[in-house]
Design a protein around this motif. Structure first.
Motif, PDB file in Angstrom:
ATOM      1  N   ARG A   1      11.374  -0.122  11.723  1.00 57.55           N
ATOM      2  CA  ARG A   1      10.393   0.193  10.678  1.00 57.55           C
ATOM      3  C   ARG A   1       9.982  -1.064   9.918  1.00 57.55           C
ATOM      4  O   ARG A   1       8.806  -1.269   9.627  1.00 57.55           O
ATOM      5  CB  ARG A   1      10.980   1.175   9.653  1.00 57.55           C
ATOM      6  CG  ARG A   1      10.788   2.591  10.006  1.00 57.55           C
ATOM      7  CD  ARG A   1      11.494   3.488   9.003  1.00 57.55           C
ATOM      8  NE  ARG A   1      11.504   4.809   9.554  1.00 57.55           N
ATOM      9  CZ  ARG A   1      10.660   5.783   9.189  1.00 57.55           C
ATOM     10  NH1 ARG A   1       9.796   5.594   8.212  1.00 57.55           N
ATOM     11  NH2 ARG A   1      10.707   6.962   9.772  1.00 57.55           N
ATOM     12  N   TRP A   2      10.987  -1.867   9.580  1.00 60.22           N
ATOM     13  CA  TRP A   2      10.701  -3.078   8.814  1.00 60.22           C
ATOM     14  C   TRP A   2       9.779  -4.003   9.626  1.00 60.22           C
ATOM     15  O   TRP A   2       8.781  -4.501   9.103  1.00 60.22           O
ATOM     16  CB  TRP A   2      12.012  -3.779   8.449  1.00 60.22           C
ATOM     17  CG  TRP A   2      11.819  -5.025   7.658  1.00 60.22           C
ATOM     18  CD1 TRP A   2      11.634  -5.119   6.305  1.00 60.22           C
ATOM     19  CD2 TRP A   2      11.756  -6.352   8.170  1.00 60.22           C
ATOM     20  NE1 TRP A   2      11.460  -6.430   5.943  1.00 60.22           N
ATOM     21  CE2 TRP A   2      11.536  -7.221   7.062  1.00 60.22           C
ATOM     22  CE3 TRP A   2      11.862  -6.923   9.436  1.00 60.22           C
ATOM     23  CZ2 TRP A   2      11.423  -8.596   7.201  1.00 60.22           C
ATOM     24  CZ3 TRP A   2      11.747  -8.292   9.575  1.00 60.22           C
ATOM     25  CH2 TRP A   2      11.533  -9.113   8.464  1.00 60.22           C
TER      26      TRP A   2
ATOM     27  N   THR B   1       6.209  -3.040   9.565  1.00 62.61           N
ATOM     28  CA  THR B   1       5.405  -3.255   8.344  1.00 62.61           C
ATOM     29  C   THR B   1       4.803  -4.655   8.308  1.00 62.61           C
ATOM     30  O   THR B   1       3.926  -4.931   7.494  1.00 62.61           O
ATOM     31  CB  THR B   1       6.257  -3.108   7.058  1.00 62.61           C
ATOM     32  OG1 THR B   1       7.271  -4.128   7.077  1.00 62.61           O
ATOM     33  CG2 THR B   1       6.897  -1.741   6.940  1.00 62.61           C
TER      34      THR B   1
END
Ligand code: AMP
Ligand code: MG
Length: 319
Positions: free
Chosen positions: A284-285, A288
């Motif tokens: 997820r990181w 981003t």
């Protein structure tokens, strides 16, 4: 806007009114609703944007309650339940008529699990219905391992998230079905094949990709970030044509040539349990960041490594 808290009574009240809420488990966060209420189950599918041919897992807190929802509990299933519940084990068992067909996508079996998280066990003990709960993410995206992950994506569609801290295991449950009394693993997850075999002896594993999860099995494209993810072969270095636009999910140490601020290390000590816990949060990181693509290293296929590699394959653009 969604409320995040640790109040079991709040979660219970929403669920009793037919709403869906986020719940913590040791595997990943779930999007839970009354499994016996077709409208609540429909809300789960709608909020996740999940196709109704993809069946849901039902959760409760005791084997006695679960036996109301199945017509048979073969001896091998009992042995596994005794060994691993509460825990990251899902069993496929023949369903009672009380379980709506919507939950099982019309299949004659229902997926059942007793999760191992104190808040969710308390919630399940206080409810007089089981919870249908798939992972609390939009269909096909990376599974959530914190309440914040759930809020970021589904926060404007659900009233409450029960916050039980970061998921202790970080991978979905291992799914085991039966042909007669013969166990078969349909999805590798928080329990390894070796752990299952230590209890019931040799099992077959059928986790190959399929576009028909009702087969049963799993969708071949899943857990995917929005950016293309490319899974490197064991020992392969990433072809760095444009390092400043490249993200890296490495196993033990940073990969030379990719800026440190674009890398995540799953476990510096090579601990596969730690890698599993970090996997979805790190994906997820990386998703981003303003990058063109993400490379991921293949992990050793031992312990939870097999389930992690399975997730990385499904998340990747090249299978
Ligand atoms: P999750 O998104 O973690 O809730 O995963 C649910 C998965 O469990 C589905 O995608 C199916 O692969 C599997 N599953 C659930 N119910 C059944 C069933 N009755 N028969 C076969 N597989 C099932
Ligand atoms: Mg899921």
């Amino acid at each position: 806007m969604v409320q995040i808290g640790q109040n079991v009574s709040h979660a219970k009240a929403w669920l009793e009114r037919g709403n869906v809420v986020g719940i913590p488990t040791e595997t990943v966060y779930g999007l839970a609703g009354n499994a016996l209420d077709t409208n609540a189950v429909l809300t789960i599918f709608r909020v996740k944007n999940r196709p109704t041919f993809d069946p849901l897992i039902i959760h409760t807190d005791t084997p006695a309650k679960l036996s109301q929802f199945v017509t048979d509990f073969p001896p091998a299933a009992r042995q596994l339940a005794d060994a691993f519940w509460p825990g990251p084990l899902t069993l496929l068992l023949p369903k009672q008529a009380s379980i709506p067909d919507l939950v099982t996508a019309g299949l004659p079996t229902v997926a059942v699990r007793i999760p191992n998280h104190p808040l969710t066990l308390q919630l399940l003990a206080e409810l007089d219905f089981p919870l249908a709960a798939p992972s609390a993410n939009p269909f096909g995206y990376i599974s959530p391992t914190t309440a914040r992950h759930v809020a970021d994506q589904l926060g404007n569609q659900i009233p409450y998230i029960l916050d039980g801290g970061p998921a202790r295991i970080g991978l979905e449950s291992t799914i085991v079905g039966f042909e007669g009394d013969m166990p078969c693993v349909f999805r590798l997850g928080g329990l390894t094949q070796a752990q299952i075999e230590a209890v019931v002896g040799p099992v077959t594993v059928q986790t190959h990709s399929t576009d028909n999860p009702a087969a049963p099995g799993m969708l071949s494209s899943h857990y995917a970030p929005r950016k293309p993810l490319i899974l490197l072969k064991p020992g392969q270095s990433p072809p760095l044509t444009n390092p400043n636009r490249t993200g890296m999910l490495a196993f033990r140490e940073p990969v030379g040539g990719v800026p440190d601020a674009q890398q995540r290390i799953l476990s510096a000590t090579g601990d596969l349990d730690e890698a599993a816990k970090n996997l979805f949060a790190y994906l997820r990181w990386l998703d981003t960041l303003d990058l063109d693509l993400i490379y991921a290293e293949t992990l050793p296929n031992t312990g939870l490594g097999a389930a992690i590699n399975d997730r990385l394959r499904r998340a990747s653009v090249q299978k």
